[in-house]
Design a protein around this motif. Sequence first.
Motif, PDB file in Angstrom:
ATOM      1  N   ALA A  73      27.995  44.493  32.466  1.00 52.15           N
ATOM      2  CA  ALA A  73      28.075  43.410  31.480  1.00 52.15           C
ATOM      3  C   ALA A  73      28.749  42.186  32.080  1.00 52.15           C
ATOM      4  CB  ALA A  73      28.845  43.884  30.251  1.00 52.15           C
ATOM      5  N   GLY A  74      29.754  42.404  32.932  1.00 48.62           N
ATOM      6  CA  GLY A  74      30.433  41.290  33.583  1.00 48.62           C
ATOM      7  C   GLY A  74      29.535  40.544  34.542  1.00 48.62           C
ATOM      8  N   LEU A  75      28.665  41.263  35.258  1.00 50.80           N
ATOM      9  CA  LEU A  75      27.726  40.610  36.173  1.00 50.80           C
ATOM     10  C   LEU A  75      26.758  39.718  35.416  1.00 50.80           C
ATOM     11  CD1 LEU A  75      26.574  40.289  39.032  1.00 50.80           C
ATOM     12  CD2 LEU A  75      25.166  42.310  38.601  1.00 50.80           C
ATOM     13  N   ILE A  76      26.219  40.213  34.321  1.00 53.65           N
ATOM     14  CA  ILE A  76      25.311  39.418  33.484  1.00 53.65           C
ATOM     15  C   ILE A  76      26.031  38.176  32.968  1.00 53.65           C
ATOM     16  CG2 ILE A  76      23.986  39.399  31.330  1.00 53.65           C
ATOM     17  CD1 ILE A  76      23.577  42.448  31.769  1.00 53.65           C
ATOM     18  N   ALA A  77      27.258  38.365  32.492  1.00 50.24           N
ATOM     19  CA  ALA A  77      28.038  37.247  31.965  1.00 50.24           C
ATOM     20  C   ALA A  77      28.349  36.226  33.052  1.00 50.24           C
ATOM     21  CB  ALA A  77      29.332  37.763  31.346  1.00 50.24           C
ATOM     22  N   GLY A  78      28.661  36.695  34.258  1.00 49.44           N
ATOM     23  CA  GLY A  78      29.004  35.795  35.347  1.00 49.44           C
ATOM     24  C   GLY A  78      27.846  34.916  35.765  1.00 49.44           C
ATOM     25  N   ILE A  79      26.656  35.470  35.833  1.00 52.19           N
ATOM     26  CA  ILE A  79      25.474  34.681  36.212  1.00 52.19           C
ATOM     27  C   ILE A  79      25.214  33.589  35.173  1.00 52.19           C
ATOM     28  CG2 ILE A  79      22.979  34.773  36.520  1.00 52.19           C
ATOM     29  CD1 ILE A  79      23.393  37.618  37.694  1.00 52.19           C
ATOM     30  N   ALA A  80      25.270  33.962  33.896  1.00 50.50           N
ATOM     31  CA  ALA A  80      25.058  32.969  32.829  1.00 50.50           C
ATOM     32  C   ALA A  80      26.120  31.880  32.868  1.00 50.50           C
ATOM     33  CB  ALA A  80      25.064  33.666  31.466  1.00 50.50           C
ATOM     34  N   ALA A  81      27.373  32.274  33.053  1.00 50.63           N
ATOM     35  CA  ALA A  81      28.477  31.315  33.061  1.00 50.63           C
ATOM     36  C   ALA A  81      28.393  30.379  34.260  1.00 50.63           C
ATOM     37  CB  ALA A  81      29.805  32.060  33.057  1.00 50.63           C
TER      38      ALA A  81
ATOM     39  N   THR B 267      40.468  38.858  42.014  1.00 51.24           N
ATOM     40  CA  THR B 267      39.066  38.531  42.267  1.00 51.24           C
ATOM     41  C   THR B 267      38.904  37.139  42.875  1.00 51.24           C
ATOM     42  OG1 THR B 267      38.878  37.876  39.929  1.00 51.24           O
ATOM     43  CG2 THR B 267      38.109  40.070  40.520  1.00 51.24           C
ATOM     44  N   HIS B 268      39.609  36.147  42.324  1.00 50.39           N
ATOM     45  CA  HIS B 268      39.509  34.798  42.878  1.00 50.39           C
ATOM     46  C   HIS B 268      40.089  34.746  44.287  1.00 50.39           C
ATOM     47  CE1 HIS B 268      37.899  32.143  39.741  1.00 50.39           C
ATOM     48  NE2 HIS B 268      38.439  32.981  38.871  1.00 50.39           N
ATOM     49  N   GLY B 269      41.202  35.451  44.513  1.00 53.59           N
ATOM     50  CA  GLY B 269      41.790  35.473  45.839  1.00 53.59           C
ATOM     51  C   GLY B 269      40.863  36.106  46.859  1.00 53.59           C
ATOM     52  N   ALA B 270      40.218  37.225  46.488  1.00 54.37           N
ATOM     53  CA  ALA B 270      39.310  37.921  47.398  1.00 54.37           C
ATOM     54  C   ALA B 270      38.090  37.087  47.741  1.00 54.37           C
ATOM     55  CB  ALA B 270      38.877  39.251  46.778  1.00 54.37           C
ATOM     56  N   LEU B 271      37.683  36.227  46.814  1.00 50.12           N
ATOM     57  CA  LEU B 271      36.483  35.414  47.033  1.00 50.12           C
ATOM     58  C   LEU B 271      36.803  34.010  47.545  1.00 50.12           C
ATOM     59  CD1 LEU B 271      34.409  36.576  43.963  1.00 50.12           C
ATOM     60  CD2 LEU B 271      33.804  36.899  46.354  1.00 50.12           C
ATOM     61  N   THR B 272      38.011  33.803  48.039  1.00 56.81           N
ATOM     62  CA  THR B 272      38.383  32.503  48.598  1.00 56.81           C
ATOM     63  C   THR B 272      37.395  32.029  49.671  1.00 56.81           C
ATOM     64  OG1 THR B 272      40.734  32.788  48.109  1.00 56.81           O
ATOM     65  CG2 THR B 272      40.167  31.229  49.849  1.00 56.81           C
ATOM     66  N   PRO B 273      36.941  32.871  50.625  1.00 55.58           N
ATOM     67  CA  PRO B 273      35.980  32.393  51.626  1.00 55.58           C
ATOM     68  C   PRO B 273      34.693  31.838  51.013  1.00 55.58           C
ATOM     69  CG  PRO B 273      36.943  34.462  52.334  1.00 55.58           C
ATOM     70  CD  PRO B 273      37.382  34.253  50.909  1.00 55.58           C
ATOM     71  N   VAL B 274      34.178  32.522  49.983  1.00 53.31           N
ATOM     72  CA  VAL B 274      32.959  32.032  49.324  1.00 53.31           C
ATOM     73  C   VAL B 274      33.237  30.704  48.637  1.00 53.31           C
ATOM     74  CG1 VAL B 274      31.178  32.550  47.608  1.00 53.31           C
ATOM     75  CG2 VAL B 274      32.145  34.387  48.998  1.00 53.31           C
ATOM     76  N   ASP B 275      34.405  30.582  48.015  1.00 53.39           N
ATOM     77  CA  ASP B 275      34.764  29.348  47.331  1.00 53.39           C
ATOM     78  C   ASP B 275      34.916  28.197  48.317  1.00 53.39           C
ATOM     79  OD1 ASP B 275      35.139  28.063  44.933  1.00 53.39           O
ATOM     80  OD2 ASP B 275      37.306  28.330  44.925  1.00 53.39           O
TER      81      ASP B 275
ATOM     82  N   ALA C 242      32.208  40.255  37.204  1.00 52.54           N
ATOM     83  CA  ALA C 242      32.037  41.705  37.108  1.00 52.54           C
ATOM     84  C   ALA C 242      33.332  42.413  37.490  1.00 52.54           C
ATOM     85  CB  ALA C 242      30.900  42.155  38.022  1.00 52.54           C
ATOM     86  N   GLY C 243      33.944  41.967  38.585  1.00 49.83           N
ATOM     87  CA  GLY C 243      35.201  42.557  39.027  1.00 49.83           C
ATOM     88  C   GLY C 243      36.323  42.358  38.030  1.00 49.83           C
ATOM     89  N   GLN C 244      36.375  41.175  37.429  1.00 53.25           N
ATOM     90  CA  GLN C 244      37.436  40.874  36.465  1.00 53.25           C
ATOM     91  C   GLN C 244      37.398  41.827  35.276  1.00 53.25           C
ATOM     92  OE1 GLN C 244      37.219  36.763  35.337  1.00 53.25           O
ATOM     93  NE2 GLN C 244      37.921  36.034  37.336  1.00 53.25           N
ATOM     94  N   PHE C 245      36.236  41.992  34.678  1.00 52.20           N
ATOM     95  CA  PHE C 245      36.153  42.850  33.493  1.00 52.20           C
ATOM     96  C   PHE C 245      36.392  44.314  33.848  1.00 52.20           C
ATOM     97  CE2 PHE C 245      33.883  39.189  31.561  1.00 52.20           C
ATOM     98  CZ  PHE C 245      34.653  39.072  30.421  1.00 52.20           C
ATOM     99  N   ALA C 246      35.966  44.727  35.047  1.00 52.87           N
ATOM    100  CA  ALA C 246      36.227  46.104  35.470  1.00 52.87           C
ATOM    101  C   ALA C 246      37.725  46.324  35.689  1.00 52.87           C
ATOM    102  CB  ALA C 246      35.448  46.416  36.745  1.00 52.87           C
ATOM    103  N   ILE C 247      38.360  45.420  36.441  1.00 49.08           N
ATOM    104  CA  ILE C 247      39.796  45.542  36.712  1.00 49.08           C
ATOM    105  C   ILE C 247      40.596  45.401  35.426  1.00 49.08           C
ATOM    106  CG2 ILE C 247      41.767  44.478  37.885  1.00 49.08           C
ATOM    107  CD1 ILE C 247      39.778  43.646  40.112  1.00 49.08           C
ATOM    108  N   ASN C 248      40.212  44.434  34.598  1.00 46.43           N
ATOM    109  CA  ASN C 248      40.929  44.217  33.344  1.00 46.43           C
ATOM    110  C   ASN C 248      40.905  45.469  32.467  1.00 46.43           C
ATOM    111  OD1 ASN C 248      42.208  42.267  31.362  1.00 46.43           O
ATOM    112  ND2 ASN C 248      40.400  42.814  30.188  1.00 46.43           N
ATOM    113  N   GLY C 249      39.730  46.087  32.357  1.00 45.26           N
ATOM    114  CA  GLY C 249      39.625  47.300  31.552  1.00 45.26           C
ATOM    115  C   GLY C 249      40.451  48.442  32.115  1.00 45.26           C
TER     116      GLY C 249
END
Length: 346
Positions: A256-264, A65-73, A321-328
Amino acid sequence: MLPSPSVLAACAPPRPHVPLDRVSASSPSPTADATPHLLGGGPKHSGLDLYARYAFAGALCCSITHGALTPVDVVKTRIQLDPTVYNRGMVAAFRQVIAAEGASALLTGFGPTFAGYFIQGAFKFGGYELWKGQLINLVGADRAPEYRVPIYLTASALAEFVADIALCPLEATRIRMVSQPDFANGLVSGFTRLLKEEGVARGFYSGFGPILFKQVPYTMAKFAVYEMAAEKIYAGIKTPKEKLSTGTVTAVNLGAGLIAGIAAAIISQPADTLLSKINKAKGVEGESVTSRLVGLAKQLGPRGLFLGLGARIVMVGALTAGQFAINGDVKRALGAEGGHEIAKVK
C-alpha cells in the motif's frame, strides 16, 4: 407494583465508553453496520503517551528512509538544477557525480536530511493520528467510515503544515549543500552559515511556500492513497486483520505504501522542482518569493517542471513503502498499534 421505566433506566449500569483511540475498522466485517469497531483490542496506551509513541515511530521511519535514500535525492536534485549536464538519465547521473566528485558526494546533505525528516516525521505521523482522532470525534464515530476520505485528506494536510514549519530550515540547508558542494562540510556549519548570511526569512523560509505546495498535496495523497489501498488489500484477504501474521501486515504496509508513494511523487513533482530551484541560490534583492516562483515556472514550462520524475518515483515509492512498513513495526513494538483506523464496512 412494577417500577416505572424511568426508575429502571436510572438504576441500569452505565454503557461502557470506548476511548476514541481504540476505535478502528481496517478489515471488512460481514455485518451491514458501518460503525467502526475494535480491532485486536486497540492500542495498549492512550492520551499523550500514545501520541508520543506515534510521533517517535514517525520520526524513525522518516529519518531512516530519507537518510538511506540520500544518494538518490542528490542525483534527483542535480538533474533538476543542472539538466544540461545531467541529461542522460538517473543511472548515468550517478556515474557522472561519482566520476566528477567521488562516491562521497552522494552523501552530501545526509546530516540535514536525517535531522530534518526525524523532526518532520514526528509531526507528520503523530499529527496525522491526532487530527484524525479529532475529526472522527467531530463527525461521530458511527459516521466516520462514510467521511473517511475527507478525514484522511484534512488530517494529513493539517499535520503536514505544522511539520513543514520544522522541516523548512533543514531542507533549505540540504538543498544549498547539494547545489553548492563547497558551501559547507556539515549540518551545523551549513545551517549557521545560511542563517548568518541570509537570515531566517530569506535563508530558511524563502522556500516555505514551495515546500507547502509540494509537501501538503504529497502528504494528502500519501496518506489517503495508502489508507484506501490498504483497505482494498485487506478486503481481498479472507483472514481478519487482527489474526494475520506480523509478516503479512508488514507486506500489506509495503504494498500500500508503494502505491501511495508513486501517486504522491507524480502529484508533487512540479513543486519539488520549484523548491530545488528557489533554494539553489539567493534571489534578486527586493524580489518576492511569489514572483520568483512564477518566473521559474514560466522559464521551466510543463516539461521542465517534471525533470527528475523517474528518479523521484523510485525514491518516493521506495521511501513511502519503507516508511509505512517501519512505522507499523515500530508502533507494534511500542504497543501503539491500531490507532484511528476507519474503513467502510461492507
